[in-house]
Motif scaffolding. Structure first.
Motif, mmCIF file in Angstrom:
data_model
loop_
_atom_site.group_PDB
_atom_site.id
_atom_site.type_symbol
_atom_site.label_atom_id
_atom_site.label_comp_id
_atom_site.label_asym_id
_atom_site.label_seq_id
_atom_site.Cartn_x
_atom_site.Cartn_y
_atom_site.Cartn_z
ATOM 1 N N LEU A 286 -1.167 -11.295 -6.083
ATOM 2 C CA LEU A 286 -1.748 -10.442 -5.057
ATOM 3 C C LEU A 286 -0.952 -9.154 -4.872
ATOM 4 O O LEU A 286 -1.521 -8.102 -4.545
ATOM 5 C CB LEU A 286 -1.823 -11.204 -3.727
ATOM 6 N N LYS A 287 0.341 -9.224 -5.076
ATOM 7 C CA LYS A 287 1.196 -8.051 -4.901
ATOM 8 C C LYS A 287 0.806 -6.934 -5.868
ATOM 9 O O LYS A 287 0.964 -5.738 -5.555
ATOM 10 C CB LYS A 287 2.655 -8.448 -5.135
ATOM 11 N N LYS A 288 0.269 -7.310 -7.010
ATOM 12 C CA LYS A 288 -0.122 -6.320 -8.009
ATOM 13 C C LYS A 288 -1.396 -5.579 -7.610
ATOM 14 O O LYS A 288 -1.679 -4.496 -8.132
ATOM 15 C CB LYS A 288 -0.324 -7.006 -9.365
ATOM 16 N N VAL A 289 -2.187 -6.180 -6.721
ATOM 17 C CA VAL A 289 -3.417 -5.543 -6.231
ATOM 18 C C VAL A 289 -3.224 -5.342 -4.730
ATOM 19 O O VAL A 289 -3.620 -6.179 -3.913
ATOM 20 C CB VAL A 289 -4.664 -6.401 -6.520
ATOM 21 N N GLY A 290 -2.589 -4.225 -4.370
ATOM 22 C CA GLY A 290 -2.142 -4.016 -3.006
ATOM 23 C C GLY A 290 -3.225 -4.151 -1.964
ATOM 24 O O GLY A 290 -3.045 -4.837 -0.949
ATOM 25 N N TRP A 291 -4.384 -3.528 -2.196
ATOM 26 C CA TRP A 291 -5.443 -3.551 -1.189
ATOM 27 C C TRP A 291 -5.957 -4.969 -0.961
ATOM 28 O O TRP A 291 -6.296 -5.345 0.166
ATOM 29 C CB TRP A 291 -6.594 -2.632 -1.600
ATOM 30 N N PHE B 18 -4.186 -7.789 -1.387
ATOM 31 C CA PHE B 18 -3.145 -8.513 -0.677
ATOM 32 C C PHE B 18 -3.216 -8.215 0.824
ATOM 33 O O PHE B 18 -3.173 -9.118 1.665
ATOM 34 C CB PHE B 18 -1.778 -8.129 -1.249
ATOM 35 N N VAL B 19 -3.345 -6.946 1.151
ATOM 36 C CA VAL B 19 -3.415 -6.560 2.558
ATOM 37 C C VAL B 19 -4.690 -7.089 3.206
ATOM 38 O O VAL B 19 -4.686 -7.510 4.372
ATOM 39 C CB VAL B 19 -3.324 -5.033 2.697
ATOM 40 N N LEU B 20 -5.793 -7.109 2.470
ATOM 41 C CA LEU B 20 -7.048 -7.627 3.007
ATOM 42 C C LEU B 20 -6.938 -9.116 3.324
ATOM 43 O O LEU B 20 -7.322 -9.563 4.414
ATOM 44 C CB LEU B 20 -8.183 -7.377 2.019
ATOM 45 N N VAL B 21 -6.430 -9.892 2.357
ATOM 46 C CA VAL B 21 -6.297 -11.336 2.575
ATOM 47 C C VAL B 21 -5.350 -11.613 3.737
ATOM 48 O O VAL B 21 -5.621 -12.451 4.606
ATOM 49 C CB VAL B 21 -5.789 -12.030 1.289
ATOM 50 N N TYR B 22 -4.246 -10.869 3.761
ATOM 51 C CA TYR B 22 -3.291 -11.047 4.854
ATOM 52 C C TYR B 22 -3.887 -10.602 6.191
ATOM 53 O O TYR B 22 -3.715 -11.265 7.217
ATOM 54 C CB TYR B 22 -2.030 -10.245 4.552
ATOM 55 N N GLY B 23 -4.598 -9.484 6.178
ATOM 56 C CA GLY B 23 -5.208 -8.992 7.418
ATOM 57 C C GLY B 23 -6.240 -9.950 7.977
ATOM 58 O O GLY B 23 -6.415 -10.039 9.201
ATOM 59 N N SER C 100 -8.257 -23.445 10.331
ATOM 60 C CA SER C 100 -8.542 -23.749 8.926
ATOM 61 C C SER C 100 -8.425 -22.499 8.052
ATOM 62 O O SER C 100 -7.809 -22.526 6.979
ATOM 63 C CB SER C 100 -9.942 -24.355 8.794
ATOM 64 N N MET C 101 -9.037 -21.409 8.499
ATOM 65 C CA MET C 101 -8.998 -20.181 7.713
ATOM 66 C C MET C 101 -7.590 -19.599 7.664
ATOM 67 O O MET C 101 -7.165 -19.065 6.628
ATOM 68 C CB MET C 101 -9.978 -19.165 8.297
ATOM 69 N N MET C 102 -6.856 -19.689 8.760
ATOM 70 C CA MET C 102 -5.477 -19.220 8.739
ATOM 71 C C MET C 102 -4.651 -20.012 7.735
ATOM 72 O O MET C 102 -3.870 -19.445 6.957
ATOM 73 C CB MET C 102 -4.863 -19.341 10.144
ATOM 74 N N ALA C 103 -4.822 -21.334 7.740
ATOM 75 C CA ALA C 103 -4.078 -22.175 6.799
ATOM 76 C C ALA C 103 -4.426 -21.809 5.356
ATOM 77 O O ALA C 103 -3.537 -21.703 4.501
ATOM 78 C CB ALA C 103 -4.385 -23.646 7.062
ATOM 79 N N LEU C 104 -5.706 -21.607 5.085
ATOM 80 C CA LEU C 104 -6.130 -21.280 3.728
ATOM 81 C C LEU C 104 -5.615 -19.916 3.289
ATOM 82 O O LEU C 104 -5.096 -19.757 2.171
ATOM 83 C CB LEU C 104 -7.660 -21.318 3.660
ATOM 84 N N LEU C 105 -5.745 -18.917 4.148
ATOM 85 C CA LEU C 105 -5.337 -17.561 3.784
ATOM 86 C C LEU C 105 -3.824 -17.447 3.599
ATOM 87 O O LEU C 105 -3.351 -16.798 2.665
ATOM 88 C CB LEU C 105 -5.822 -16.576 4.850
ATOM 89 N N PHE C 106 -3.057 -18.085 4.478
ATOM 90 C CA PHE C 106 -1.604 -18.073 4.303
ATOM 91 C C PHE C 106 -1.202 -18.824 3.035
ATOM 92 O O PHE C 106 -0.254 -18.439 2.349
ATOM 93 C CB PHE C 106 -0.916 -18.695 5.517
ATOM 94 N N LEU C 107 -1.927 -19.889 2.733
ATOM 95 C CA LEU C 107 -1.635 -20.634 1.512
ATOM 96 C C LEU C 107 -1.888 -19.776 0.278
ATOM 97 O O LEU C 107 -1.088 -19.777 -0.668
ATOM 98 C CB LEU C 107 -2.502 -21.894 1.463
ATOM 99 N N LEU C 108 -2.980 -19.024 0.290
ATOM 100 C CA LEU C 108 -3.260 -18.122 -0.834
ATOM 101 C C LEU C 108 -2.176 -17.056 -0.967
ATOM 102 O O LEU C 108 -1.727 -16.749 -2.080
ATOM 103 C CB LEU C 108 -4.620 -17.459 -0.632
ATOM 104 N N CYS C 109 -1.746 -16.507 0.159
ATOM 105 C CA CYS C 109 -0.706 -15.480 0.119
ATOM 106 C C CYS C 109 0.608 -16.041 -0.399
ATOM 107 O O CYS C 109 1.351 -15.343 -1.106
ATOM 108 C CB CYS C 109 -0.495 -14.884 1.522
ATOM 109 N N LEU D 141 0.818 -1.213 0.000
ATOM 110 C CA LEU D 141 0.000 0.000 0.000
ATOM 111 C C LEU D 141 0.851 1.262 0.000
ATOM 112 O O LEU D 141 0.318 2.370 0.024
ATOM 113 C CB LEU D 141 -0.914 0.009 1.228
ATOM 114 N N GLY D 142 2.149 1.080 -0.003
ATOM 115 C CA GLY D 142 3.041 2.234 0.094
ATOM 116 C C GLY D 142 3.511 2.393 1.523
ATOM 117 O O GLY D 142 2.814 2.043 2.468
ATOM 118 N N GLY D 143 4.688 2.894 1.710
ATOM 119 C CA GLY D 143 5.237 3.067 3.044
ATOM 120 C C GLY D 143 6.549 3.827 2.979
ATOM 121 O O GLY D 143 6.870 4.475 1.979
ATOM 122 N N GLY D 144 7.302 3.718 4.045
ATOM 123 C CA GLY D 144 8.599 4.369 4.081
ATOM 124 C C GLY D 144 8.635 5.613 4.940
ATOM 125 O O GLY D 144 9.708 6.084 5.304
ATOM 126 N N THR D 145 7.473 6.136 5.260
ATOM 127 C CA THR D 145 7.412 7.298 6.157
ATOM 128 C C THR D 145 6.643 6.905 7.416
ATOM 129 O O THR D 145 5.899 5.917 7.437
ATOM 130 C CB THR D 145 6.713 8.488 5.487
#
Length: 277
Positions: free
Chosen positions: A125-130, A132-137, A109-118, A65-69
């Motif tokens: 997912l990296k190309k669609v930042g929001w 990627f962050v949603l799935v990871y969140g 189960s959901m943690m395993a699935l979501l981490f597997l997708l990531c 999503l951008g960062g560095g500051t």
């Protein structure tokens, strides 16, 4: 002198239990719960491996999503917090309806699935930042709406009073050992690189699967009513009814088992509600 009196009292209690044919010593009770302790300790350990290791590299994910500051980093952290916090509310609101074991199984189960997708679709997912962050969140959401709640609640409920502090303490200590393993080992995967982050996600997924297996086989399925001591438990001074692990064929030892009730108690002066042979 107080210690000597306590030892003497314990010896008298053990002697009375032996004469009556009922095991009253803490060793026998602890043995009945050996698989339960393994289950609560292992589940907590595996969860903390994932949870604390995950918190180490979430900044690498939110960079999409951008960062560095300072402002952008604070914004990214706030986004993760806003995703994970409702998980606690969902857990509190549905704990009794969904059940402790079901909630923990669902969370793992959901943690395993979501981490597997990531891990598998990291580049996409990296190309669609929001996204990627949603799935990871959501891994944090289902951590809270799952084992982050139940690994603490279950060992606080299923053990009798005289074992509760010890068994809960063992489980919590194993959780902290898992946290140490995760925070020590995962940096060696170099999650700041794309390949390292993918590997970290996949390992988190596999660890969550192990947590699910531990929950299925080593966690009892129960409700609050199942833990209420019946008349036999009360006559023997048991504060919590024993809930077996049915998948392992777990049962209390014969010494710790009281004779089965022959009827369901009716109101005072009434007839039994159910007779059994």
């Amino acid at each position: 002198f107080q210690r000597a009196d306590a030892v003497a009292a314990a010896a008298r209690t053990s002697s009375v239990g032996a004469e009556s044919g009922v095991a009253r010593g803490p060793v026998d009770s602890a043995w009945n719960y050996r698989w339960h302790v393994l289950g609560t300790a292992l589940s907590w350990c595996l969860f903390d491996i994932v949870f604390y290791a995950n918190s180490l590299f979430h900044a690498d994910v939110t960079e999409a999503l951008g960062g560095g500051t300072l402002v952008l980093d604070a914004r990214n952290t706030l986004i993760i917090v806003l995703i994970m916090l409702p998980g606690y509310w969902a857990a509190i609101g549905t704990l009794d309806k969904l059940g402790r074991k079901n909630m923990q199984m669902m969370g793992f189960s959901m943690m395993a699935l979501l981490f597997l997708l990531c891990g598998l679709f990291y580049e996409e997912l990296k190309k669609v930042g929001w996204l990627f962050v949603l799935v990871y969140g959501l891994t944090f959401f289902f951590s809270n709406f799952g084992p982050n709640t139940t690994t603490y609640v279950i060992p606080g409920e299923i053990y009798p009073t005289r074992l509760k502090a010890t068994c809960h303490g063992i489980s919590a200590a194993c959780g902290k050992a898992g946290a140490a393993v995760g925070t020590f080992c995962f940096p060696y995967l170099n999650p700041s690189t794309p390949a390292g982050l993918k590997n970290a996600m996949l390992i988190c997924s596999g660890t969550a699967v192990l947590g699910l297996v531990a929950t299925i086989f080593l966690t009892p399925r129960y409700t609050a009513r199942d833990l209420e001591p019946n008349a036999s438990d009360q006559s023997e001074g048991r504060s919590v009814h024993f809930v077996p692990l049915h998948l392992l064929g777990d049962r209390p030892t014969p010494e710790a088992t009281t004779p089965a009730m022959t009827s369901l108690q009716a109101p005072a002066g009434g007839k039994p509600l159910l007779q059994t042979p």
